[in-house]
Design a protein around this motif. Structure first.
Motif, PDB file in Angstrom:
ATOM      1  N   ARG A  68       1.058  -1.235   0.108  1.00 40.79           N
ATOM      2  CA  ARG A  68       0.395  -0.010  -0.412  1.00 40.79           C
ATOM      3  C   ARG A  68       0.279   0.895   0.389  1.00 40.79           C
ATOM      4  N   TYR A  96       6.672  -0.587  -2.626  1.00 45.84           N
ATOM      5  CA  TYR A  96       6.496  -0.113  -3.621  1.00 45.84           C
ATOM      6  C   TYR A  96       7.915  -0.247  -4.488  1.00 45.84           C
ATOM      7  N   PHE A 143       6.031  -7.203 -11.166  1.00 44.91           N
ATOM      8  CA  PHE A 143       5.465  -6.502 -11.123  1.00 44.91           C
ATOM      9  C   PHE A 143       3.236  -6.277 -12.334  1.00 44.91           C
ATOM     10  N   GLU A 158       1.373  -1.518 -12.465  1.00 46.18           N
ATOM     11  CA  GLU A 158       2.763  -0.796 -11.187  1.00 46.18           C
ATOM     12  C   GLU A 158       3.647  -0.689 -12.319  1.00 46.18           C
ATOM     13  N   ASN A 159       3.284  -1.584 -13.210  1.00 46.81           N
ATOM     14  CA  ASN A 159       4.552  -1.255 -14.161  1.00 46.81           C
ATOM     15  C   ASN A 159       5.413   0.185 -15.354  1.00 46.81           C
ATOM     16  N   VAL A 177       3.666   3.007 -13.546  1.00 47.72           N
ATOM     17  CA  VAL A 177       4.728   4.138 -13.119  1.00 47.72           C
ATOM     18  C   VAL A 177       5.103   3.950 -12.287  1.00 47.72           C
ATOM     19  N   LEU A 178       6.225   3.339 -12.792  1.00 46.67           N
ATOM     20  CA  LEU A 178       8.101   3.050 -12.666  1.00 46.67           C
ATOM     21  C   LEU A 178       8.306   4.019 -11.960  1.00 46.67           C
ATOM     22  N   GLU A 179       8.353   4.884 -12.902  1.00 46.42           N
ATOM     23  CA  GLU A 179       8.984   6.053 -12.516  1.00 46.42           C
ATOM     24  C   GLU A 179       7.942   7.290 -12.147  1.00 46.42           C
ATOM     25  N   TYR A 226       5.511   7.229 -10.216  1.00 48.10           N
ATOM     26  CA  TYR A 226       4.619   6.676  -8.783  1.00 48.10           C
ATOM     27  C   TYR A 226       4.462   7.386  -7.232  1.00 48.10           C
ATOM     28  N   PHE A 227       5.775   8.078  -7.255  1.00 51.39           N
ATOM     29  CA  PHE A 227       5.961   9.432  -6.289  1.00 51.39           C
ATOM     30  C   PHE A 227       5.235  10.512  -6.469  1.00 51.39           C
ATOM     31  N   SER A 242      -0.028   9.173  -5.462  1.00 51.15           N
ATOM     32  CA  SER A 242       0.257   8.594  -3.722  1.00 51.15           C
ATOM     33  C   SER A 242      -0.455   9.750  -3.284  1.00 51.15           C
ATOM     34  N   GLY A 245       0.346  11.488   1.044  1.00 52.36           N
ATOM     35  CA  GLY A 245       1.515  10.639   1.339  1.00 52.36           C
ATOM     36  C   GLY A 245       2.718   9.670   1.812  1.00 52.36           C
ATOM     37  N   ILE A 246       2.589   9.055   2.741  1.00 51.74           N
ATOM     38  CA  ILE A 246       2.988   7.638   2.207  1.00 51.74           C
ATOM     39  C   ILE A 246       2.486   6.252   2.013  1.00 51.74           C
ATOM     40  N   PHE A 247       1.248   6.502   1.386  1.00 47.88           N
ATOM     41  CA  PHE A 247       0.570   5.688   0.766  1.00 47.88           C
ATOM     42  C   PHE A 247       0.087   5.506  -0.528  1.00 47.88           C
ATOM     43  N   LEU A 248       0.328   4.453  -1.724  1.00 56.47           N
ATOM     44  CA  LEU A 248      -0.659   5.415  -2.898  1.00 56.47           C
ATOM     45  C   LEU A 248      -1.164   4.929  -3.375  1.00 56.47           C
ATOM     46  N   TYR A 276      -3.624   3.753  -5.263  1.00 56.88           N
ATOM     47  CA  TYR A 276      -3.934   2.550  -6.904  1.00 56.88           C
ATOM     48  C   TYR A 276      -5.164   2.716  -7.346  1.00 56.88           C
TER      49      TYR A 276
END
Lengths: 297, 360, 516
Positions: free
Chosen positions: B216, B221, C356, C360-361, C363-365, C367-368, C373, C375-378, C380
């Protein structure tokens, strides 16, 4: 009976206790043991016996003291006994040995037989039980041979033969010709080092501990052994329970008088008769109270 | 709920169940050869696990540290690292908790106990991070460093206990202060004085935290990307080295917590140990059983811990010697771990089912 | 009794059908291989070629259909059975023991023995003899780890010959070879056929088929579309049958409109593993709205140049600027955020996390980024939505965004990477070997996208070992040799011969001279 991690084939303490207990089997007496796989098993194992209404539960070894106390307090109507530790509870009979007395006799042998006047002592962990070996042995040596020096080494472990071997090598190199060890399996290393040297033509000795170790390591290195009769102790206390004479809340100290410690008969193979006679003299003096052997708490 | 039902009907659940059965059958054959009655032995086994509230409580006590060390190994594995060092992290975590538990006094429970937990967990975490750092900065294989650190951890713990915490005349530390205890006396009373403690709650929470972190969060990740393919992670601009340290730190916290609660919840003191207690190594098997999945780890720990605790019942109730019991436990673990063999055994059934489906 | 009419048919497949969960990989395929023939099996990635050959080699069992070898019906239930029948296979990924010698690898499992010892002497002799007989020119005592990929492939060929194979299956044999090695392989094929061997060649490269094959069978979506004599067909017809629609070989593109300089590389020097310079004061400029192609033989600094530009390799001296911003020795993420995208050469190793999900693939570069995202969570949900859009837009064929990248075909994996990199809307797009291992349809797609980027006014740097690709797609060509740019030419002013000489280092030109 609850053993520690070693189990009933440990060639030492647990095995000796189990052999004693097995002698009482039959005539309506059932005996059983549970081996502990870790410290955490002590309590459940004791509880297993308690819940199955065993008349007496044995805890073998110093390490089980705290746990035995917990279980004994929680089950005031059951009877317990422990070896090598004193548990202060009404339903626990504690058995300890006067290791200092037996070690004194070993010291007499060593003091009289050393040629270099240098003697070694290899201890396991620096705890009261081992300290008793140490002090008794030292007193024995000094009583017959005030000029002898004793080198001491506490290795810090009961299960590290490599440390025992290293300690023995250092001592023998320094001219020591007799080593008394009180260090469980660590002492196997002491024996191995002595064997290597005997093979190389040197004359060195080891004094064994707990059991008659000449049976395992042979007479060419084993001078004698300071035997602790765990089996005798187990038989004694268990018989009391069978006969309805359980002495809960007391501590039995088994010394020379009670035949709880001593030197085995095999000693005569290597120890001359005149020295053995002297050993007997000292034994009598200790039993009669003429000599007080120093001890440790 | 629906997800759970689907999982129970799923292939991997059936395979796991059959694996346990095969292991028990294999163990039964060995017991027969040894001249023991396997049916009596297995009844004794289950009675020992579920027989009384006390036994249930003690089984839970046995399972708890295994969950945490299992999570430790599984977490590192998900990040592509093989943490053989849960044992050492366990010991260092334990020592940290003992130190705080013994040395600090006069604090209220609400401060003292959590503080001991946190210090122990961090100590375990740093011990793990050390291996991660060595790998990241010097390229030393973590399998080697963690094995070495297990020994260093053992002797360091013994040294700390023997030098600073030793109760004279004993081979163990002083008892921890009552204010540091994590035991649950009222619950223990309900379970016939079984040694229940807060650690079980923490272990289950840890499994959930494990899941949340990895699946999550951004951090998770990255950790998984590094674990599956460090090259691609690097190309995507992630700091692979730093993540290795993070992963080992987290793994160390899990293992450290296992040690913390053994002291604060079970023993209330720490002994000078001749050898490691082995929970960390069992954690490797548990993580394997649980297929590195946090909830699988909980189940794996339940299986492993249940068998370990229940085996005393086989010894007591059916006189099976400990050596044979170890073989029985070993064969159950073996079959669960080598699912390929189980699938092979099941193949004829699946084929028949496949044909029926095809006909339909 | 072998009927006369099939006497020279060594292998016949009749109505082979193989189903996997969800798809029919082979749908009633029939095929005949004659003695001394090179029979090409042509089809796009995922058409079912490899499945069919794995059935013939005993790795899979057909659900329906029958296999005849030399007229006899057979069941091939293991590769050992296939060997017994004289069928050998050279896989795309070699199965060799790296520290062993050539001979040791060849005799592995069939070691000739002398008492308890392996009889190396006779083994060496036999390997040497086979090598000579088929013109393989290989040193039996060399270690695998020390010889080139082309040589390793020959070891694989020798392995099959040593086991007595006379029917050889080659799975995409040229995918890993340099142009030079491809030429040599074709010679080897001729030698094998001359000795009476029969060859099945799995490929999607039309040029090779035209050059060497006798017969070609085209497979599309598990079905045989047609079997043709190569002499009676042409690449265009083959391509259309393979893809199922018209294909254009010449890439259509407008004249480039170069704008301001986007990437400026000045005198960059980098050291390699042994402390020797792998980039030797390289200088290069890429402008907005143009595609610069880097031509060169593999190993002349291409990979190192890309690593230096993307921040993965430290630069000893010189500078790199992107849109006027100095990015020399910046962290990869800073460079990526500054507007540089990379389609990496090795998509499995560097481009994707195969385990993955596709989602997921994607947003490999990125995702942040705040849109993915909290806070600390993604987030999805947002990631899935984004992946869904990209997959639609770039026509990535996957059952769902939750499938693992591993389960997709090479072409679709590449499409996914391109989607991800282009959607970042970079100032500079670096494409390294973007069409390696792809089939005609996918190559066309990739080239179109690169040109589209250019037409949107972005800078594109194309690194490729395929001269055809460079000549087709690039607006300007820079030739790299031993870590330096040794010349720049315009595609319309040059040809592959001139380029070939420059790549070999024998024709040096001053940078920029040809642009004059």
């Amino acid at each position: 009976m609850v053993t520690d991690i070693g189990g009933v084939n440990d060639k030492s303490f647990n095995q000796s206790a189990w052999e004693g207990l097995k002698k009482l089997e039959g005539n309506g007496v059932t005996v059983k043991y549970l081996q502990s796989k870790s410290d955490a098993d002590y309590i459940p194992n004791m509880n297993t016996f308690v819940k199955d209404n065993y008349d007496l539960v044995w805890g073998i070894g110093f390490l089980m003291g705290d746990q035995l106390k917990t279980v004994a307090t929680q089950n005031p109507n059951s009877k317990f006994a422990i070896i090598d530790n004193v548990v202060d509870a009404k339903n626990v009979e504690s058995v300890t040995f006067a290791e200092n007395e037996g070690s004194f006799l070993a010291g007499v042998v060593a003091g009289l037989m050393t040629k270099t006047n240098k003697i070694g002592f290899v201890g396991g962990v620096d705890i009261p039980v081992i300290k008793r070996f140490d002090l008794g042995f030292e007193a024995g040596v000094k009583a017959v041979n005030p000029n002898a020096t004793i080198t001491k080494n506490y290795t810090g472990a009961f299960d590290k033969p490599d440390l025992g071997k290293a300690a023995a090598a250092t001592m023998y190199n320094a001219g020591v010709d007799i080593i008394f060890h009180a260090s469980g399996a660590t002492g196997n290393g002491v024996f191995n080092e002595a064997k290597d040297r005997v093979k190389a033509g040197k004359k060195v000795w080891v004094i064994g501990v707990d059991k008659d170790q000449s049976l395992e390591y042979g007479d060419d290195v084993t001078l004698t052994s300071m035997v602790k009769r765990v089996d005798e102790a187990v038989i004694r206390v268990t018989k009391d329970v069978i006969n309805g004479q359980f002495k809960g809340g007391t501590t039995q100290v088994l010394g020379l008088k009670e035949d709880g410690v001593g030197l085995p008969d095999t000693s005569k193979k290597n120890v001359p008769a005149d020295i053995l006679a002297k050993v007997d003299d000292y034994k009598k003096k200790i039993i009669s109270g003429e000599i007080k052997v120093p001890t440790a708490q | 709920m629906g997800k759970l039902l689907r999982w129970i009907g799923s292939d991997s659940f059936v395979v796991s169940l059959v694996a346990i059965l095969l292991g028990l059958i294999c163990g039964a054959i060995i017991m027969l050869i040894g001249g023991y009655n396997p049916i009596v032995a297995y009844i004794a086994l289950f009675q020992k696990i579920f027989g009384s509230p006390y036994d249930i409580g003690e089984t839970i006590r046995e399972i708890t540290p295994l969950i945490l060390t299992g999570l430790s190994v599984a977490f590192a594995f998900r990040t592509g690292l093989f943490n053989i060092g849960a044992e050492g992290q366990f010991l260092i975590g334990m020592t940290g908790a003992t130190f705080v538990g013994v040395k600090l006094s006069g604090l209220p429970w609400i401060v003292h106990a959590p503080l001991a937990v946190i210090v122990g967990a961090l100590a375990g975490g740093l011990w793990g991070a050390l291996a991660g750092w060595l790998k990241a900065s010097r390229g030393v294989n973590e399998v080697i460093t963690t094995i070495m650190l297990n020994w260093i951890g053992l002797f360091l713990s013994n040294y700390i206990v023997a030098s600073f915490l030793l109760q004279p005349g004993q081979q163990r530390s002083y008892m921890i202060q009552d204010t540091a205890s994590m035991s649950l006396p009222w619950l223990a009373a309900a379970f016939g004085n079984a040694r229940l403690h807060w650690g079980t709650v923490v272990a289950l929470l840890a499994a959930v935290v494990f899941y949340i972190i990895l699946w999550r969060t951004k951090l998770g990740y990255e950790l998984r990307a590094v674990g599956h393919n460090p090259h691609a992670a690097q190309y995507a601009g992630m700091n692979v080295n730093r993540r290795m340290v993070t992963a080992m730190f987290t793994a160390g916290i899990f293992a450290g917590l296992a040690g913390v609660f053994e002291v604060l919840g079970v023993f209330h003191y720490q002994t000078v140990m001749a050898a490691s207690p082995g929970y960390g190594f069992d954690g490797i098997a548990v993580s394997l059983l649980g297929m590195n999945n946090p909830f699988g780890v909980v189940l794996g720990a339940a299986l492993f811990g249940g068998l370990t605790y229940g085996s005393a019942g086989m010894s007591f109730g059916a006189d099976v010697p400990p050596e044979i019991i170890r073989i029985v436990i070993g064969s159950v673990i073996f079959f669960v771990a080598t699912q390929g063999i189980v699938r092979y055994v099941l193949l004829p059934f699946y084929k028949r089912r496949g044909k029926e489906v095809a006909k339909a | 009794m072998v009927p006369l009419s099939t006497a020279d048919t060594v292998v016949e497949l009749k109505g082979i059908t193989k189903r996997f969960p969800g798809i029919v990989a082979n749908d009633s395929i029939s095929l005949q291989l004659k003695r001394g023939e090179i029979h090409a099996l042509l089809g796009e990635n995922g058409a079912g070629k490899s499945t069919l050959m794995n059935i013939l080699f005993g790795l899979y069992q057909p659900d329906e259909g029958q296999i005849f070898v030399r007229g006899e019906p057979v069941t091939i239930d293991s590769p050992n059975k296939a060997f017994d029948l004289g069928i050998g296979m050279v896989h795309q990924h070699f199965k060799l023991v790296q520290p062993f010698t050539v001979t040791e690898n060849i005799i592995l499992g069939l070691e000739p023995s002398k008492g308890l010892n392996i009889d190396y002497k006779s083994a060496h002799a036999r390997v040497a003899k086979l090598s000579e007989q088929y013109g393989l020119k290989i040193d039996p005592k060399a270690r695998i780890e020390n010889i080139s990929v082309g040589m390793q492939q020959r070891v694989e060929i020798l392995k099959t010959l040593y086991r007595g194979a006379d029917i050889l299956i080659f799975d995409e044999p040229t995918a890993v070879l340099t142009p030079q090695e491809i030429h040599e392989l074709i010679e080897i094929f001729r030698g094998l056929v001359a000795e009476g061997k029969s060859i099945i060649l799995i490929t999607h490269k039309l040029k090779e088929i035209m050059e060497i094959a006798d017969t070609v069978t085209i497979i599309r979506r598990g079905k045989v579309i047609d079997t043709l004599k190569v002499a009676e067909t042409n690449p265009k017809e083959l391509a259309e049958k393979m893809v199922g629609r018209g294909v254009s070989f010449r890439t259509e593109k407008k004249e480039a409109q170069p704008g301001p300089v986007v990437l400026d590389v000045k005198d960059v020097t980098c050291l390699g593993g042994k402390g020797l310079p792998v980039l030797n004061g390289i200088s290069l400029q890429v402008r907005a709205g143009e595609i610069v192609g880097i031509a060169g033989v593999d190993g002349n600094g291409q990979s190192e140049l890309i690593e230096a530009l993307t921040g993965l390799r430290s630069i000893q001296s010189g500078s790199v600027t992107l849109k006027g911003k100095d990015i020399t020795n910046e962290k990869p993420r800073r460079i990526s955020e500054a507007g540089l995208s990379l389609i990496p050469e090795d998509r499995h190793k560097h481009g994707l996390v195969l385990d993955f999900t596709m989602s997921e693939n994607m947003v490999l570069e990125t995702y942040f980024h705040p849109e993915f995202s909290k806070g600390i969570f993604l987030n999805y949900d947002a990631i899935d939505k984004y992946a869904e859009r990209l997959i639609q837009e770039f026509d990535v064929r996957t059952p769902s965004i939750y499938n693992k990248a591993r389960s997709l075909s090479g072409g679709n994996q590449q499409k996914a990477i391109i989607a991800r990199e282009i959607d970042k809307d970079p100032e500079l797009l670096i494409a390294a070997q973007p069409t390696r291992g792809l089939d005609v349809g996918a190559i066309e797609f990739v080239h179109k996208r690169l040109i589209e980027q250019r037409d949107h006014g972005k800078a594109v740097l194309l690194v490729s070992f395929e001269l055809d690709e460079i000549l087709n797609v690039a607006d300007r060509i820079a030739v790299i040799y031993e870590g330096q740019i040794v010349g720049e030419v315009l595609p319309k002013d040059t040809n592959d011969q001139e380029l070939g000489l420059m790549m070999a280092g024998s024709k040096r030109m001053q940078g920029g001279e040809a642009r004059g």
